[in-house]
Design a protein around this motif. Structure first.
Motif, short mmCIF file in Angstrom:
data_model
loop_
_atom_site.label_atom_id
_atom_site.label_comp_id
_atom_site.label_asym_id
_atom_site.label_seq_id
_atom_site.Cartn_x
_atom_site.Cartn_y
_atom_site.Cartn_z
N UNK A 8 32.95 46.10 38.24
CA UNK A 8 32.51 47.27 39.00
C UNK A 8 31.22 46.98 39.76
N UNK A 9 30.47 46.03 39.26
CA UNK A 9 29.21 45.67 39.93
C UNK A 9 29.47 44.92 41.23
N UNK A 10 30.66 44.36 41.36
CA UNK A 10 30.97 43.61 42.58
C UNK A 10 31.54 44.57 43.62
N UNK A 11 30.78 44.71 44.69
CA UNK A 11 31.11 45.76 45.66
C UNK A 11 32.38 45.46 46.45
N UNK A 12 32.53 44.23 46.88
CA UNK A 12 33.63 43.93 47.80
C UNK A 12 34.39 42.70 47.31
N UNK A 13 35.66 42.92 47.00
CA UNK A 13 36.48 41.82 46.51
C UNK A 13 37.44 41.37 47.61
N UNK A 14 37.89 40.13 47.56
CA UNK A 14 38.87 39.71 48.57
C UNK A 14 40.21 40.39 48.34
N UNK A 15 40.86 40.74 49.42
CA UNK A 15 42.21 41.29 49.31
C UNK A 15 43.21 40.14 49.08
N UNK A 49 43.38 32.50 34.72
CA UNK A 49 42.80 32.86 36.02
C UNK A 49 43.59 34.01 36.66
N UNK A 50 44.91 33.92 36.59
CA UNK A 50 45.74 35.01 37.13
C UNK A 50 45.48 36.31 36.38
N UNK A 51 45.37 36.17 35.07
CA UNK A 51 45.12 37.35 34.24
C UNK A 51 43.83 38.04 34.68
N UNK A 52 42.80 37.25 34.88
CA UNK A 52 41.51 37.78 35.30
C UNK A 52 41.62 38.44 36.69
N UNK A 53 42.26 37.75 37.62
CA UNK A 53 42.40 38.30 38.97
C UNK A 53 43.20 39.59 38.96
N UNK A 54 44.19 39.64 38.08
CA UNK A 54 45.03 40.83 37.99
C UNK A 54 44.25 42.01 37.41
N UNK A 55 43.42 41.73 36.43
CA UNK A 55 42.57 42.79 35.85
C UNK A 55 41.64 43.37 36.89
N UNK A 56 41.28 42.55 37.85
CA UNK A 56 40.36 43.02 38.88
C UNK A 56 41.09 43.51 40.13
N UNK A 57 42.41 43.62 39.98
CA UNK A 57 43.25 44.22 41.03
C UNK A 57 43.17 43.48 42.36
N UNK A 58 43.06 42.17 42.29
CA UNK A 58 43.17 41.40 43.54
C UNK A 58 44.65 41.45 43.92
N UNK A 59 44.92 41.89 45.12
CA UNK A 59 46.30 42.22 45.49
C UNK A 59 47.15 41.00 45.85
N UNK A 60 46.54 40.03 46.51
CA UNK A 60 47.28 38.84 46.95
C UNK A 60 46.58 37.58 46.49
N UNK A 61 47.31 36.74 45.77
CA UNK A 61 46.76 35.48 45.29
C UNK A 61 47.71 34.36 45.69
N UNK A 62 47.17 33.31 46.28
CA UNK A 62 48.00 32.17 46.69
C UNK A 62 47.43 30.90 46.09
N UNK A 63 48.28 30.15 45.42
CA UNK A 63 47.85 28.93 44.74
C UNK A 63 48.50 27.71 45.36
#
Ligand code: IPE
Ligand code: IPE
Ligand code: MG
Length: 238
Positions: A8-15, A49-63
């Protein structure tokens, strides 16, 4: 483990976040292990890493898992690596599905081993209606090949030149329907993009870290996300 409350402290996350997962070989060397054992450790690092990104609701992840240039490695490494991807998809597919993740593949499917093709198609089929994170795996992916493939399709369909604009071109890429990349992370201290998403990441932010991919933890990831939130993106404006 990162929790949504720390985020929540991070204001702007990548989409759309993309990762060049590099450094498995050097990690193995550091630990006196075989390169393939490094790839094993790297594959195992994807889940947290995916688990963490998912918890933070990052919508699109490309590996980025395997480039068109990676065929030039010794045959046993290529075979072992591709087999690892097949195993990992099979192992984690139900968990991905339970978490509402939609699986996509970017790259040429047909040159990949039969078993991996089947695993990829199974994953795409099972998760196609999911509405959570879209997780794209770039396997046998090359950015230049992708652009050439798009050009070939556009020419083959006889699209009039006046209709060819960025929007249309986007729809002919492997990434059709995905938004532009906001942030590319590359591990292992290499400062290059190695033929990855050249069109889609034209205006991306880049973050290079010395950490080798198997050592790239959730904590490192949060550090990167925080750094991203402090970048000023201008897109040519003032
Ligand atoms: C990344 O690790 C995995 C792939 C490129 C497939 P590397 O195998 O490139 O590891 P290094 O760069 O040799 O350390
Ligand atoms: C890029 O890593 C490709 C992947 C991580 C899948 P490489 O290790 O193949 O890149 P180069 O050869 O150092 O540019
Ligand atoms: Mg490498």
């Amino acid at each position: 483990m990162a929790t949504p409350s720390t985020m929540k402290k991070i204001a702007r996350l990548p989409n759309h976040l993309a990762i060049i997962m590099d450094g498995n070989g050097r990690w193995a060397k550091q630990h006196g292990l075989l390169r393939l054992e490094g790839h094993q450790a790297g594959a195992e690092n994807i889940r947290p890493i995916i688990k963490c990104l998912n918890q933070h609701h990052i919508k699109y992840v490309t590996l980025y898992g395997f480039s068109t240039e990676n065929w030039n490695r010794p045959e046993d490494e290529v075979t072992g690596l591709l087999h690892l991807f097949e195993e990992s998809i099979d192992k984690y597919l139900s968990e991905l599905h339970e978490n509402g993740i939609k699986f996509r593949h970017l790259g040429h499917l047909e040159e990949l081993p039969q078993g991996l093709q089947l695993a990829i198609n199974r994953a795409i089929g099972l998760t196609k209606n999911n509405t959570g994170m879209t997780l794209s795996f770039a396997l046998n992916y090359g950015g230049r090949l992708e652009i050439l493939d798009a050009v070939r399709h556009i020419v083959a369909e006889g699209i009039p030149t006046q209709n060819i604009n960025e929007r249309l071109f986007n729809s002919y890429l492997y990434t059709a329907g995905l938004p532009d990349v906001d942030l590319v992370i590359r591990t292992s201290g290499e400062f290059r993009i190695s033929n990855f998403l050249m069109w889609q990441a034209a205006y991306s932010e880049y973050y290079f870290t010395e950490v080798l991919w198997p050592d790239f933890t959730q904590k490192e990831l949060e550090k990167v996300l925080l750094a991203y939130s402090q970048r000023q993106r201008r897109f040519g404006r003032l």
